[in-house]
Motif scaffolding. Structure first.
Motif, PDB file in Angstrom:
ATOM      1  N   THR A  37       0.839  -1.188   0.000  1.00 33.64           N
ATOM      2  CA  THR A  37       0.000   0.000   0.000  1.00 33.64           C
ATOM      3  C   THR A  37       0.877   1.243   0.000  1.00 33.64           C
ATOM      4  OG1 THR A  37      -1.705  -1.181   1.251  1.00 33.64           O
ATOM      5  CG2 THR A  37      -1.824   1.224   1.228  1.00 33.64           C
ATOM      6  N   ASP A  38       0.601   2.192  -0.905  1.00 31.77           N
ATOM      7  CA  ASP A  38       1.457   3.377  -0.993  1.00 31.77           C
ATOM      8  C   ASP A  38       0.874   4.593  -0.297  1.00 31.77           C
ATOM      9  OD1 ASP A  38      -0.606   3.897  -2.697  1.00 31.77           O
ATOM     10  OD2 ASP A  38       0.626   4.549  -4.378  1.00 31.77           O
ATOM     11  N   LYS A  39      -0.336   4.465   0.275  1.00 33.37           N
ATOM     12  CA  LYS A  39      -0.941   5.607   0.945  1.00 33.37           C
ATOM     13  C   LYS A  39      -1.760   5.179   2.144  1.00 33.37           C
ATOM     14  CE  LYS A  39      -1.463   9.504  -2.230  1.00 33.37           C
ATOM     15  NZ  LYS A  39      -2.437  10.474  -2.762  1.00 33.37           N
ATOM     16  N   CYS A  40      -1.847   6.074   3.121  1.00 36.51           N
ATOM     17  CA  CYS A  40      -2.820   5.960   4.216  1.00 36.51           C
ATOM     18  C   CYS A  40      -3.537   7.287   4.254  1.00 36.51           C
ATOM     19  CB  CYS A  40      -2.127   5.663   5.541  1.00 36.51           C
ATOM     20  SG  CYS A  40      -3.273   5.655   6.954  1.00 36.51           S
ATOM     21  N   GLY A  41      -4.812   7.301   3.884  1.00 33.14           N
ATOM     22  CA  GLY A  41      -5.518   8.570   3.792  1.00 33.14           C
ATOM     23  C   GLY A  41      -4.893   9.430   2.712  1.00 33.14           C
ATOM     24  N   ASN A  42      -4.459  10.634   3.093  1.00 33.67           N
ATOM     25  CA  ASN A  42      -3.832  11.559   2.144  1.00 33.67           C
ATOM     26  C   ASN A  42      -2.317  11.554   2.242  1.00 33.67           C
ATOM     27  OD1 ASN A  42      -6.379  12.471   1.265  1.00 33.67           O
ATOM     28  ND2 ASN A  42      -6.515  13.901   2.977  1.00 33.67           N
ATOM     29  N   VAL A  43      -1.744  10.629   2.988  1.00 29.58           N
ATOM     30  CA  VAL A  43      -0.305  10.630   3.248  1.00 29.58           C
ATOM     31  C   VAL A  43       0.371   9.504   2.467  1.00 29.58           C
ATOM     32  CG1 VAL A  43       1.502  10.496   5.012  1.00 29.58           C
ATOM     33  CG2 VAL A  43      -0.691  11.580   5.551  1.00 29.58           C
ATOM     34  N   ASN A  44       1.408   9.839   1.672  1.00 29.69           N
ATOM     35  CA  ASN A  44       2.192   8.828   0.961  1.00 29.69           C
ATOM     36  C   ASN A  44       3.094   8.084   1.941  1.00 29.69           C
ATOM     37  OD1 ASN A  44       1.224   9.442  -1.642  1.00 29.69           O
ATOM     38  ND2 ASN A  44       2.613  11.182  -1.788  1.00 29.69           N
ATOM     39  N   ILE A  45       3.238   6.776   1.735  1.00 29.08           N
ATOM     40  CA  ILE A  45       4.079   5.940   2.594  1.00 29.08           C
ATOM     41  C   ILE A  45       5.173   5.323   1.729  1.00 29.08           C
ATOM     42  CG2 ILE A  45       4.125   4.086   4.309  1.00 29.08           C
ATOM     43  CD1 ILE A  45       2.270   6.366   5.074  1.00 29.08           C
ATOM     44  N   PRO A  46       6.342   5.983   1.586  1.00 27.93           N
ATOM     45  CA  PRO A  46       7.416   5.452   0.738  1.00 27.93           C
ATOM     46  C   PRO A  46       8.277   4.453   1.495  1.00 27.93           C
ATOM     47  CG  PRO A  46       8.071   7.590   1.583  1.00 27.93           C
ATOM     48  CD  PRO A  46       6.693   7.307   2.138  1.00 27.93           C
ATOM     49  N   VAL A  72       4.308   1.299   9.734  1.00 28.88           N
ATOM     50  CA  VAL A  72       3.266   2.307   9.840  1.00 28.88           C
ATOM     51  C   VAL A  72       1.925   1.621  10.071  1.00 28.88           C
ATOM     52  CG1 VAL A  72       2.042   4.143   8.614  1.00 28.88           C
ATOM     53  CG2 VAL A  72       4.517   3.929   8.375  1.00 28.88           C
ATOM     54  N   VAL A  73       1.158   2.138  11.016  1.00 27.72           N
ATOM     55  CA  VAL A  73      -0.190   1.634  11.291  1.00 27.72           C
ATOM     56  C   VAL A  73      -1.192   2.643  10.743  1.00 27.72           C
ATOM     57  CG1 VAL A  73      -1.839   0.988  13.073  1.00 27.72           C
ATOM     58  CG2 VAL A  73       0.577   0.429  13.357  1.00 27.72           C
ATOM     59  N   CYS A  74      -2.056   2.191   9.851  1.00 30.54           N
ATOM     60  CA  CYS A  74      -3.053   3.079   9.242  1.00 30.54           C
ATOM     61  C   CYS A  74      -4.349   2.991  10.040  1.00 30.54           C
ATOM     62  CB  CYS A  74      -3.282   2.692   7.779  1.00 30.54           C
ATOM     63  SG  CYS A  74      -4.271   3.899   6.870  1.00 30.54           S
ATOM     64  N   ASN A  75      -4.676   4.055  10.771  1.00 33.10           N
ATOM     65  CA  ASN A  75      -5.866   4.080  11.631  1.00 33.10           C
ATOM     66  C   ASN A  75      -7.047   4.595  10.820  1.00 33.10           C
ATOM     67  OD1 ASN A  75      -7.842   4.522  13.561  1.00 33.10           O
ATOM     68  ND2 ASN A  75      -6.357   5.095  15.150  1.00 33.10           N
ATOM     69  N   ASP A  76      -7.940   3.679  10.419  1.00 34.26           N
ATOM     70  CA  ASP A  76      -9.062   4.075   9.564  1.00 34.26           C
ATOM     71  C   ASP A  76     -10.292   4.489  10.359  1.00 34.26           C
ATOM     72  OD1 ASP A  76      -9.828   1.649  10.543  1.00 34.26           O
ATOM     73  OD2 ASP A  76      -9.887   0.627   8.609  1.00 34.26           O
ATOM     74  N   THR A  77     -10.144   4.683  11.687  1.00 29.00           N
ATOM     75  CA  THR A  77     -11.269   5.231  12.461  1.00 29.00           C
ATOM     76  C   THR A  77     -11.407   6.728  12.218  1.00 29.00           C
ATOM     77  OG1 THR A  77      -9.855   5.572  14.398  1.00 29.00           O
ATOM     78  CG2 THR A  77     -11.004   3.460  14.236  1.00 29.00           C
ATOM     79  N   PRO A  81      -8.346   8.362   6.831  1.00 34.00           N
ATOM     80  CA  PRO A  81      -7.487   7.608   7.757  1.00 34.00           C
ATOM     81  C   PRO A  81      -6.192   8.359   8.051  1.00 34.00           C
ATOM     82  CG  PRO A  81      -8.363   6.170   6.053  1.00 34.00           C
ATOM     83  CD  PRO A  81      -8.718   7.566   5.644  1.00 34.00           C
ATOM     84  N   VAL A  82      -5.650   8.128   9.259  1.00 37.19           N
ATOM     85  CA  VAL A  82      -4.423   8.803   9.698  1.00 37.19           C
ATOM     86  C   VAL A  82      -3.355   7.752   9.987  1.00 37.19           C
ATOM     87  CG1 VAL A  82      -3.369  10.267  11.464  1.00 37.19           C
ATOM     88  CG2 VAL A  82      -5.692  10.748  10.661  1.00 37.19           C
ATOM     89  N   PRO A  83      -2.131   7.917   9.441  1.00 34.54           N
ATOM     90  CA  PRO A  83      -1.051   6.964   9.743  1.00 34.54           C
ATOM     91  C   PRO A  83      -0.337   7.315  11.048  1.00 34.54           C
ATOM     92  CG  PRO A  83      -0.324   8.523   8.083  1.00 34.54           C
ATOM     93  CD  PRO A  83      -1.739   8.891   8.417  1.00 34.54           C
ATOM     94  N   PHE A  84       0.005   6.273  11.812  1.00 28.14           N
ATOM     95  CA  PHE A  84       0.808   6.406  13.017  1.00 28.14           C
ATOM     96  C   PHE A  84       1.966   5.438  12.916  1.00 28.14           C
ATOM     97  CE2 PHE A  84      -3.404   7.776  14.214  1.00 28.14           C
ATOM     98  CZ  PHE A  84      -3.207   8.820  15.102  1.00 28.14           C
ATOM     99  N   PHE A  85       3.040   5.708  13.654  1.00 29.34           N
ATOM    100  CA  PHE A  85       4.089   4.722  13.747  1.00 29.34           C
ATOM    101  C   PHE A  85       3.707   3.653  14.760  1.00 29.34           C
ATOM    102  CE2 PHE A  85       7.217   7.726  11.816  1.00 29.34           C
ATOM    103  CZ  PHE A  85       7.442   6.922  10.731  1.00 29.34           C
ATOM    104  N   ASP A  86       4.274   2.476  14.599  1.00 27.11           N
ATOM    105  CA  ASP A  86       4.001   1.336  15.468  1.00 27.11           C
ATOM    106  C   ASP A  86       4.148   1.737  16.932  1.00 27.11           C
ATOM    107  OD1 ASP A  86       3.509  -1.202  16.293  1.00 27.11           O
ATOM    108  OD2 ASP A  86       5.486  -1.983  15.803  1.00 27.11           O
ATOM    109  N   THR A  87       3.084   1.597  17.716  1.00 31.79           N
ATOM    110  CA  THR A  87       3.003   1.890  19.163  1.00 31.79           C
ATOM    111  C   THR A  87       3.244   3.360  19.482  1.00 31.79           C
ATOM    112  OG1 THR A  87       5.321   1.534  19.770  1.00 31.79           O
ATOM    113  CG2 THR A  87       3.905  -0.426  19.652  1.00 31.79           C
ATOM    114  N   SER A  88       3.144   4.269  18.493  1.00 31.45           N
ATOM    115  CA  SER A  88       3.356   5.695  18.747  1.00 31.45           C
ATOM    116  C   SER A  88       2.041   6.434  18.597  1.00 31.45           C
ATOM    117  CB  SER A  88       4.382   6.262  17.766  1.00 31.45           C
ATOM    118  OG  SER A  88       4.423   7.667  17.848  1.00 31.45           O
ATOM    119  N   ALA A  89       1.842   7.479  19.423  1.00 30.89           N
ATOM    120  CA  ALA A  89       0.614   8.263  19.370  1.00 30.89           C
ATOM    121  C   ALA A  89       0.760   9.500  18.500  1.00 30.89           C
ATOM    122  CB  ALA A  89       0.200   8.683  20.779  1.00 30.89           C
TER     123      ALA A  89
END
Length: 764
Positions: A37-46, A72-77, A81-89
């Motif tokens: 997956t290259d995106k989460c919401g409006n954010v590119n994930i390279p 990267v964890v993609c939070n679709d709630t 959707p907003v991407p977060f780093f693993d275990t990061s707020a």
């Protein structure tokens, strides 16, 4: 008060702050493979960051249970959707590979008072882990008229903790000035270098009792300095103070974090083979960070962490120094300006092109008028010398054209469509390769050198320059050029044309961008992208091509040098068979050819080595070795392996005989769901490696069987109808020779073809 309540109630504080949302990268970043997956919401994930397993970089010193800095964890709630780093707020705003930066959005620390009592309070904790906050792009800010704020934290090496802060006082809202964070109502500090973990707190000297009418809250936060501007209205929060039945809009502010790869230096990562900096990139070690970062080299762009590396920038499509756009010629890693024929000069804006028409007469007239007859004569002699040199060059090229079969080619093409084959001039290809600069070399082999070239229409081509040519074989060469130009198969590298004006003829092919199958199997990162289904598809595409060459076209072709280095992959990982420099046409009614033995050690048919009689089954044997490479990721010949394992074909057959196939397979493809397909493919490879050519399948049979395996998942072989005495594998018969083979005198009873359909993966 819990964090959720704070999020719902507080950010009154930022209702009057300027919104801070950093723009996302407009370019589409390269991910590790088309399945990522290259995106989460409006954010590119390279890449090296990614969402799915296998799509992001993993540190060698971090186990699966540890925090991974690149996952990267993609939070679709959220919507979007907003991407977060693993275990990061910390929510991610954007990730850039060009500057190795991440922009997060995070909340502020605050304390709010009502009638001298603390009513709301929140302390923010920013954890960057191995990454560090940018000291050049972030600042620490405190806002309030009865405020002190501070933050404490540690540096990335955990050996130098720090604590800094600032305070602000003011008696009236009018004491403050918009855009001026000078200590009155607002103060700011720089963030120390290498900070990666900080706690921000905000408090009050006197519970805001004297200034509560226009400033009920103290605030402290870290923020990207270019995105922050202080406004006096930030202090006036009465209109936004909590009411019993009102909630508040929550505002985020951006912060910039510098990131890097792993913990090793460039030299250590390159020495261990784990360095992510690939083709056309530069590796360097950033200050105050662990690990290394990659950058595209000058004149290149793209994602420097992607296995494909960076690609050439076409400066001719951008602002450049050329006088006119049509004078610009793009080179690998740069460009140059070139005047058209009939003009002189550099073709730049400062040295423009000037017409050569009658230009030489002007200095003649001027000099003659001044009595400079000798200079005039020298000038004329020089011009005549140049013309003579050009005439000699033209004569030499005409001779080469005839010597290399140019007249024969024109004769055979007469009456045919010329669209299928373009005859280039020597000058065409010299311009396309910047006079055959070493920078344009993309490959070397036993039969020649391959250059990348760019035609005036911006078409990218590959030019094969042979090391030598046999004058007695000119007619056969021309025949092969014509036949190859008419091959219309999506899995064959297209022959575009040729040039016969040079000492050795040049062949011009379409340019394939993604390297060879050998490159992808040899590189651990690239090999991880080649899933079993992709490898099975590639094997099937190669088999289809060879079947097409052997049995479909009017004059069959034996390739004679099938190997992983001669199989290219395009951007979609589609196989393209290349390098027909050793190929031979099979005349009508002639099933075999007596030739000098040519080919590559480890792939050569042992029967062909012994008899010098080339048949289509020689390609079948070489194809069997390529199948082994796809199954095992091992080289056909490797002198660094133990002697019994040095020859891949020999090692494979011994391993199969002993029932230990699993031990030699590439671990990346061995899965419970792939076993049923891997077994019959291994059996097919074994059949292709039969010692006698007559016992091997045809490529058409191979192609059909692979198609059955893809459709059914398993297709066991049945040898019960074949006489066992006719079966003979590479393990018996011929002894080792010095002609390129790797067979050995192992006892022939090690292999019984009747066992093919019953062999199991794993040891006995």
């Amino acid at each position: 008060m819990d964090h959720a309540t704070v999020v719902r109630l507080t950010f009154v504080v930022f209702s009057m702050l300027t919104p801070f949302i950093a723009g996302s990268d407009v370019s589409s970043p390269l991910v590790l493979s088309p399945t990522c997956t290259d995106k989460c919401g409006n954010v590119n994930i390279p890449y090296p960051f990614g969402i799915e397993e296998g799509c992001y970089y993993k540190d060698q010193d971090i186990d699966d249970s540890s925090f991974n800095y690149y996952k990267v964890v993609c939070n679709d709630t959220f919507d979007p959707p907003v991407p977060f780093f693993d275990t990061s707020a910390l929510g991610i705003v954007n990730i850039t590979v060009e500057t190795s930066e991440i922009r997060f959005k995070h909340d502020i620390s605050f304390s709010c008072y009502s009638e001298g009592q603390l009513t709301l309070n929140f302390t923010n904790w920013i954890r960057a882990g191995r990454f560090t906050l940018s000291s050049s792009k972030n600042i620490f800010v405190a806002i309030g008229c009865d405020t002190y704020a501070w933050f404490t934290g540690s540096r990335f090496d955990s050996s130098r903790p720090y604590s800094i802060g600032c305070m602000t006082k003011c008696d009236d809202l009018e004491d403050t000035v918009d855009g001026n964070c000078n200590g009155v109502g607002c103060c700011q500090l720089f963030i120390p270098e290498a900070a990666n973990d900080l706690v921000i707190e905000a408090s009050s000297f006197g519970n805001h009792s004297e200034v509560e009418s226009f400033n009920p809250c103290s605030m402290g936060f870290a923020v990207e300095k270019d995105e922050f501007r202080f406004y006096k209205n930030n202090l006036s929060l009465r209109a936004y103070r909590p009411q019993e039945d009102q909630g508040f809009e929550f505002r985020w502010v951006p912060i910039v974090v510098d990131w890097s790869i792993g913990t090793e230096s460039c030299s250590a990562a390159q020495g261990s083979g784990s360095c992510l900096c690939k083709k056309n990139t530069v590796c360097y070690e950033p200050k105050n960070q662990t690990g290394y970062v990659c950058k595209c080299g000058d004149g290149y762009f793209g994602n420097p962490y992607h296995p494909q590396g960076c690609t050439d920038v076409d400066e001719c499509k951008r602002d450049n120094d050329c006088e006119k756009s049509e004078y610009c010629v793009n080179n690998i890693g740069g460009y140059h300006c070139q005047c058209p024929k009939g003009y002189r000069g550099e073709g730049t804006k400062t040295d423009k092109c000037v017409s050569n028409t009658n230009a030489w007469l002007k200095p003649v007239i001027i000099t003659a008028g001044g009595g400079g007859g000798i200079i005039v004569l020298l000038g004329i002699a020089f011009i005549l010398h140049l013309k003579h040199g050009k005439r000699q060059l033209r004569t030499m090229r005409e001779n080469f054209f005839k010597q290399n079969g140019g007249l024969l080619l024109h004769q055979k093409l007469s009456g045919r469509s010329m669209d299928a084959l373009k005859v280039f001039t020597a000058q065409d290809l010299e311009i396309a390769t910047n006079n055959y600069s070493d920078k344009f070399i993309v490959g070397r082999g036993g039969f020649g050198v391959v250059y990348k070239g760019i035609l005036p229409n911006n078409q990218h081509i590959a030019i094969k320059r042979s090391l030598k040519v046999d004058p007695s074989q000119v007619e056969q060469f021309i025949n092969e050029v014509i036949v190859l130009s008419q091959i219309n198969n999506k899995n064959v590298v297209k022959l575009i044309g040729c040039c016969l004006e040079t000492e050795v003829p040049l062949l011009v092919y379409e340019y394939i961008t993604n390297g060879t199958l050998y490159d992808h199997l040899d590189d651990a990162v690239k090999a991880s992208i080649l899933t079993w289904s992709m490898r099975l598809r590639i094997a099937s595409e190669i088999a289809d091509v060879l079947s097409y060459l052997h049995s479909t076209i009017l004059i069959p072709i034996i390739h004679r040098d099938i190997k992983s280095m001669n199989i290219l992959l395009d951007q979609n990982y589609t196989a393209k068979v290349a390098d027909f420099g050793a190929s031979r046409l099979v005349p009508e009614d002639q099933g075999q050819l007596a030739t000098m033995v040519l080919g590559t050690r480890g792939y050569l048919d042992p029967e062909y080595m012994q008899t010098s009689e080339l048949t289509e089954k020689s390609d079948v044997y070489s194809y069997g070795v390529v199948l082994l490479e796809l199954l095992t990721r091992k080289k056909a010949i490797a002198n660094d392996r133990p002697e019994i394992e040095r020859c891949l074909a020999m090692h494979f057959l011994v391993t199969m005989k002993e029932g230990r196939l699993l031990n030699i397979l590439d671990k990346n493809i061995v899965r419970e769901e792939t076993i049923e397909q891997i077994q019959p493919v291994a059996n097919l490879a074994k059949w292709c490696l039969m010692l006698k050519g007559e016992d091997r399948p045809t490529m058409k049979e191979v192609a059909v069987e692979l198609e059955n395996i893809k459709k059914k998942g398993s297709h066991p072989w049945n040898y019960n109808d074949r006489p066992p005495e006719d079966d003979e594998s590479l393990l018996g018969g011929f002894q080792r020779t010095d002609t390129g083979g790797c067979s050995s005198g192992v006892e022939s009873d090690l292999y019984d073809p009747r066992l093919v359909s019953t062999l199991e993966i794993g040891g006995r």
